[in-house]
Design a protein around this motif. Structure first.
Motif, PDB file in Angstrom:
ATOM      1  N   VAL A   1      11.984 -18.130   6.937  1.00 45.78           N
ATOM      2  CA  VAL A   1      12.563 -17.950   6.988  1.00 45.78           C
ATOM      3  C   VAL A   1      12.269 -17.490   8.456  1.00 45.78           C
ATOM      4  O   VAL A   1      11.795 -16.811   8.905  1.00 45.78           O
ATOM      5  N   LYS A   2      12.656 -17.981  10.071  1.00 46.37           N
ATOM      6  CA  LYS A   2      12.644 -17.836  11.395  1.00 46.37           C
ATOM      7  C   LYS A   2      13.263 -17.175  11.747  1.00 46.37           C
ATOM      8  O   LYS A   2      14.813 -17.184  12.130  1.00 46.37           O
ATOM      9  N   GLY A   3      12.848 -16.155  13.014  1.00 51.94           N
ATOM     10  CA  GLY A   3      13.375 -15.349  13.290  1.00 51.94           C
ATOM     11  C   GLY A   3      13.547 -13.574  13.026  1.00 51.94           C
ATOM     12  O   GLY A   3      12.851 -13.767  12.174  1.00 51.94           O
ATOM     13  N   LYS A   4      14.426 -13.259  13.437  1.00 56.55           N
ATOM     14  CA  LYS A   4      14.857 -11.624  13.119  1.00 56.55           C
ATOM     15  C   LYS A   4      16.052 -11.948  12.685  1.00 56.55           C
ATOM     16  O   LYS A   4      17.293 -12.171  14.151  1.00 56.55           O
ATOM     17  N   PRO A   5      16.746 -10.646  12.068  1.00 55.09           N
ATOM     18  CA  PRO A   5      17.986  -9.872  12.280  1.00 55.09           C
ATOM     19  C   PRO A   5      18.207  -9.251  13.228  1.00 55.09           C
ATOM     20  O   PRO A   5      17.868  -8.582  13.608  1.00 55.09           O
ATOM     21  N   LEU A   6      19.757  -8.717  13.227  1.00 54.20           N
ATOM     22  CA  LEU A   6      20.418  -8.392  14.109  1.00 54.20           C
ATOM     23  C   LEU A   6      20.785  -6.736  13.337  1.00 54.20           C
ATOM     24  O   LEU A   6      21.349  -7.152  12.477  1.00 54.20           O
ATOM     25  N   LEU A   7      19.747  -5.874  13.424  1.00 50.39           N
ATOM     26  CA  LEU A   7      20.258  -4.649  12.692  1.00 50.39           C
ATOM     27  C   LEU A   7      21.428  -3.293  12.927  1.00 50.39           C
ATOM     28  O   LEU A   7      21.002  -3.003  14.206  1.00 50.39           O
ATOM     29  N   VAL A   8      22.213  -2.668  12.226  1.00 51.30           N
ATOM     30  CA  VAL A   8      23.305  -2.071  13.171  1.00 51.30           C
ATOM     31  C   VAL A   8      23.597  -1.238  12.539  1.00 51.30           C
ATOM     32  O   VAL A   8      24.380  -0.448  11.285  1.00 51.30           O
ATOM     33  N   PRO A   9      22.277  -0.300  10.930  1.00 50.82           N
ATOM     34  CA  PRO A   9      22.377   0.185   9.938  1.00 50.82           C
ATOM     35  C   PRO A   9      23.348   1.777  10.620  1.00 50.82           C
ATOM     36  O   PRO A   9      22.967   2.335  11.609  1.00 50.82           O
ATOM     37  N   GLN A  10      24.053   1.889   9.595  1.00 46.90           N
ATOM     38  CA  GLN A  10      24.815   3.729   9.605  1.00 46.90           C
ATOM     39  C   GLN A  10      24.667   3.789   8.961  1.00 46.90           C
ATOM     40  O   GLN A  10      24.715   3.521   7.652  1.00 46.90           O
ATOM     41  N   VAL A  11      24.663   5.472   8.256  1.00 54.21           N
ATOM     42  CA  VAL A  11      24.037   6.415   7.681  1.00 54.21           C
ATOM     43  C   VAL A  11      25.988   6.232   7.448  1.00 54.21           C
ATOM     44  O   VAL A  11      26.652   6.371   7.660  1.00 54.21           O
ATOM     45  N   GLN A  12      26.379   6.566   5.892  1.00 56.83           N
ATOM     46  CA  GLN A  12      27.999   6.580   5.054  1.00 56.83           C
ATOM     47  C   GLN A  12      27.703   8.264   4.248  1.00 56.83           C
ATOM     48  O   GLN A  12      28.732   8.320   4.651  1.00 56.83           O
ATOM     49  N   THR A  13      27.007   8.398   3.905  1.00 52.79           N
ATOM     50  CA  THR A  13      26.706   9.109   2.709  1.00 52.79           C
ATOM     51  C   THR A  13      25.602  10.719   3.065  1.00 52.79           C
ATOM     52  O   THR A  13      24.350   9.070   2.729  1.00 52.79           O
ATOM     53  N   LEU A  14      25.264  10.931   2.212  1.00 53.18           N
ATOM     54  CA  LEU A  14      24.112  12.280   2.586  1.00 53.18           C
ATOM     55  C   LEU A  14      24.539  13.090   1.660  1.00 53.18           C
ATOM     56  O   LEU A  14      25.522  13.298   0.953  1.00 53.18           O
ATOM     57  N   ASP A  15      23.392  13.121   0.171  1.00 53.81           N
ATOM     58  CA  ASP A  15      23.735  13.807  -0.685  1.00 53.81           C
ATOM     59  C   ASP A  15      22.360  14.787  -0.954  1.00 53.81           C
ATOM     60  O   ASP A  15      21.122  14.155  -1.878  1.00 53.81           O
ATOM     61  N   LEU A  16      22.074  15.532   0.024  1.00 50.39           N
ATOM     62  CA  LEU A  16      20.791  16.759   0.156  1.00 50.39           C
ATOM     63  C   LEU A  16      20.723  17.195  -0.978  1.00 50.39           C
ATOM     64  O   LEU A  16      19.419  18.281  -1.515  1.00 50.39           O
ATOM     65  N   ALA A  17      21.581  17.429  -1.598  1.00 45.14           N
ATOM     66  CA  ALA A  17      21.720  18.889  -3.154  1.00 45.14           C
ATOM     67  C   ALA A  17      21.001  17.691  -4.277  1.00 45.14           C
ATOM     68  O   ALA A  17      20.801  18.864  -5.234  1.00 45.14           O
ATOM     69  N   GLY A  18      21.740  16.958  -4.429  1.00 41.17           N
ATOM     70  CA  GLY A  18      21.152  15.758  -5.792  1.00 41.17           C
ATOM     71  C   GLY A  18      19.100  16.426  -5.208  1.00 41.17           C
ATOM     72  O   GLY A  18      18.921  16.410  -4.495  1.00 41.17           O
ATOM     73  N   LYS A  19      18.869  15.583  -6.716  1.00 34.09           N
ATOM     74  CA  LYS A  19      17.145  15.496  -6.928  1.00 34.09           C
ATOM     75  C   LYS A  19      17.302  13.712  -7.898  1.00 34.09           C
ATOM     76  O   LYS A  19      17.948  13.811  -8.576  1.00 34.09           O
TER      77      LYS A  19
END
Length: 185
Positions: free
Chosen positions: A107-125
C-alpha cells in the motif's frame, strides 16, 4: 493582528524625528509588593484529558505501524506492534499484512486521519476509550508489488473506522479497530 498593531504603535512612538518633545515622566518603581492572583506552579492531573491523549496516541501509533507494514507488504522490520495494539486489533492487523504479502501487494502513501474520541469509561476495569475516525485513503492505495499497478478497490476512499482502546499494563492500546463498510464520511 493585535501584536502587529502593538508593534506598529511602538515604532511610531520611538521615532527620533521630534527631538524637542518633553521627556515622559514615569512613576517610580515601588518596592512594596502588591496583591496579585497567585499563579499555580503545578496543575493537578486531568484523568479525562490524559485518557483522551493516551488513547489517541495509541490510535495514531497503530496507523504509523500500519503504514510501515502495508508499505513493505510484510511484518519484516516492524517491531513495535505491541506498543500500540493488542487483542482483535493486533490479530486483524497481522491477517491484513499476510493478505497483502500473499497477494503480492503493498500500500503506497499515507491515509488522512481525523480521529475523535466518542466515549470514555475511566471507571471500568480496564479503562476504555472509543474512537471514531473518518479515514481518507485517497492517498493510501494498494498496488501490485512487482508492477506498481493499482489494485482493484471499491472506489470509495473515505470510510468510518471505529476503534476501542484500553488501558492495559500501564499504557493505552488499540484492542479493536474496524471499518464500517456501510458508512462513508
Amino acid at each position: 493582528m493585535a501584536l502587529s498593531l502593538s508593534l506598529g504603535g511602538t515604532a511610531a512612538c520611538s521615532s527620533t524625528a521630534d527631538t524637542t518633545a518633553a521627556p515622559v515622566s514615569t512613576p517610580p518603581l515601588s518596592t512594596t509588593p502588591t496583591a496579585t492572583t497567585p499563579v499555580p506552579t503545578s496543575s493537578a492531573p486531568d484523568p479525562t484529558a490524559d485518557a483522551k491523549e493516551g488513547a489517541l496516541a495509541a490510535y495514531r501509533g497503530m496507523w504509523t505501524v500500519t503504514v510501515k507494514a502495508y508499505g513493505a507488504g510484510s511484518l519484516n522490520g516492524v517491531d513495535d506492534l505491541e506498543a500500540y495494539m493488542a487483542d482483535k486489533a493486533l490479530a486483524g492487523f497481522k491477517v491484513a499484512v499476510a493478505y497483502y504479502d500473499k497477494n503480492n501487494m503493498v500500500v503506497k502513501g499515507k491515509p488522512l486521519l481525523v480521529p475523535q474520541v466518542q466515549t470514555l469509561d475511566l471507571a471500568g476495569k480496564p479503562s476504555r476509550v472509543t474512537i471514531r475516525d473518518c479515514v481518507d485513503t485517497s492517498n493510501f492505495q494498494p498496488v501490485d508489488r512487482t508492477t506498481g499497478q493499482p489494485s482493484a478497490t471499491d472506489g470509495k476512499t473515505r470510510h468510518v473506522m471505529n476503534a476501542v482502546t484500553m488501558f492495559l499494563d500501564g499504557k493505552w492500546l488499540v484492542t479493536d479497530a474496524a471499518y464500517d463498510r456501510e458508512q462513508t464520511c
